[in-house]
Motif scaffolding. Sequence first.
Motif, PDB file in Angstrom:
ATOM      1  N   THR A   7       2.203   2.920   2.977  1.00  0.00           N
ATOM      2  CA  THR A   7       2.679   1.715   1.633  1.00  0.00           C
ATOM      3  C   THR A   7       4.232   2.175   2.187  1.00  0.00           C
ATOM      4  OG1 THR A   7       3.031   3.529   0.185  1.00  0.00           O
ATOM      5  CG2 THR A   7       1.446   1.711  -0.191  1.00  0.00           C
ATOM      6  N   LEU A  14       8.735  -3.265  -2.489  1.00  0.00           N
ATOM      7  CA  LEU A  14       6.710  -2.331  -1.826  1.00  0.00           C
ATOM      8  C   LEU A  14       6.471  -3.327  -0.280  1.00  0.00           C
ATOM      9  CD1 LEU A  14       5.935   0.715  -1.959  1.00  0.00           C
ATOM     10  CD2 LEU A  14       4.053  -0.513  -3.027  1.00  0.00           C
ATOM     11  N   ILE A  42       3.191  -1.370  -8.787  1.00  0.00           N
ATOM     12  CA  ILE A  42       4.174  -2.948  -8.486  1.00  0.00           C
ATOM     13  C   ILE A  42       4.171  -2.622 -10.216  1.00  0.00           C
ATOM     14  CG2 ILE A  42       4.860  -4.461  -8.095  1.00  0.00           C
ATOM     15  CD1 ILE A  42       1.974  -3.710  -5.370  1.00  0.00           C
ATOM     16  N   ILE A  48      10.470  -0.456  -7.820  1.00  0.00           N
ATOM     17  CA  ILE A  48      10.091  -1.596  -6.868  1.00  0.00           C
ATOM     18  C   ILE A  48      10.469  -3.228  -7.362  1.00  0.00           C
ATOM     19  CG2 ILE A  48       7.659  -2.481  -5.964  1.00  0.00           C
ATOM     20  CD1 ILE A  48       7.060  -0.181  -6.157  1.00  0.00           C
ATOM     21  N   ALA A  51       6.716  -7.207  -4.140  1.00  0.00           N
ATOM     22  CA  ALA A  51       5.603  -6.371  -2.983  1.00  0.00           C
ATOM     23  C   ALA A  51       5.394  -7.852  -2.084  1.00  0.00           C
ATOM     24  CB  ALA A  51       4.810  -5.814  -3.811  1.00  0.00           C
TER      25      ALA A  51
END
Length: 259
Positions: A7, A14, A42, A48, A51
């Motif tokens: 990650t 992300l 997430i 975040i 993603a």
Amino acid sequence: MYQTLLTDLQDGTLVVTINRPDKLNALNKDVIEELGKVVDEIYNNPEIKSAILTGAGEKAFVAGADISEFISLDAAGGAALAKKGQDNVFDKIENSPKPIVAAVNGFALGGGCELAMSCHFRLASENAKFGQPEVNLGLIPGYGGTQRLTQLIGKGKSMELMMTADMIGADEAKALGLVNHVAPLAELLGKTKEILQKIHTKAPVAVAKVIACVNDAAKGEKDGFANEIKRFGECFTTEDMKEGTGAFLEKRKAIFKGK
Ligand code: COA
């Protein structure tokens, strides 16, 4: 922190890389478990904003569920595997209030195609290949593929792809509406990030409501229009709506807080 995922959080996005390149990133129990955890991250981490899901290496996004784990399963075990994956990963990705986009960098077969389809939209590298080859194994898709492929490309094409187990390339996937953009492999992540950076400048609560409304439509939710009316109304209670409309009238750029 994760054994099967890499990650990397940059500029609010992300990047989640499924990291079993020697097995073409096949989804075994550990990957499914960790994908569930990363989706929770997430949802819950305010740093975040969006993603990207992608695969390690230059060959595969995800070449499917791990076939070596299928041998010992019976009817209840097979159904439980599918249900756990759908509940903890695929449906949670689809229902995420923050955008989750697939950057498909190679083979997206079986569970890999299903994982990409659970994302809000998809970009593909020129070498990407898509397919639902489960009938080769005496199986059908179990992570939502029969439903989402049909939503995305229609009944006739979905039937043909799933019955023949044929693979299609990136350009055909784009022509069918399975992916939105095709890019050279080296530019795939950059192009995906660029789109997400644009989305980050929009009102986050409104973006989340777009996701929920479009998901309603894709699923044939009978209250889709009524839910749109309700969610449209809810937008009027947000600070972001006051900021967005105020900024337009004052001829300045809006700055949203996600409230
Ligand atoms: N599950 C478990 N292992 C997988 C896998 C899967 N879905 N897909 C690939 N692998 C493994 C292979 O067994 C091989 O492992 P090994 O090196 O220990 O033998 C490794 O990944 C590399 O794959 P390989 O088949 O040698 O690569 P290839 O370039 O010859 O073929 C594919 C690539 C994608 C065409 C081929 O791997 C394939 O057909 N995979 C299965 C696709 C599938 O049916 N998916 C749906 C599952 S429901």
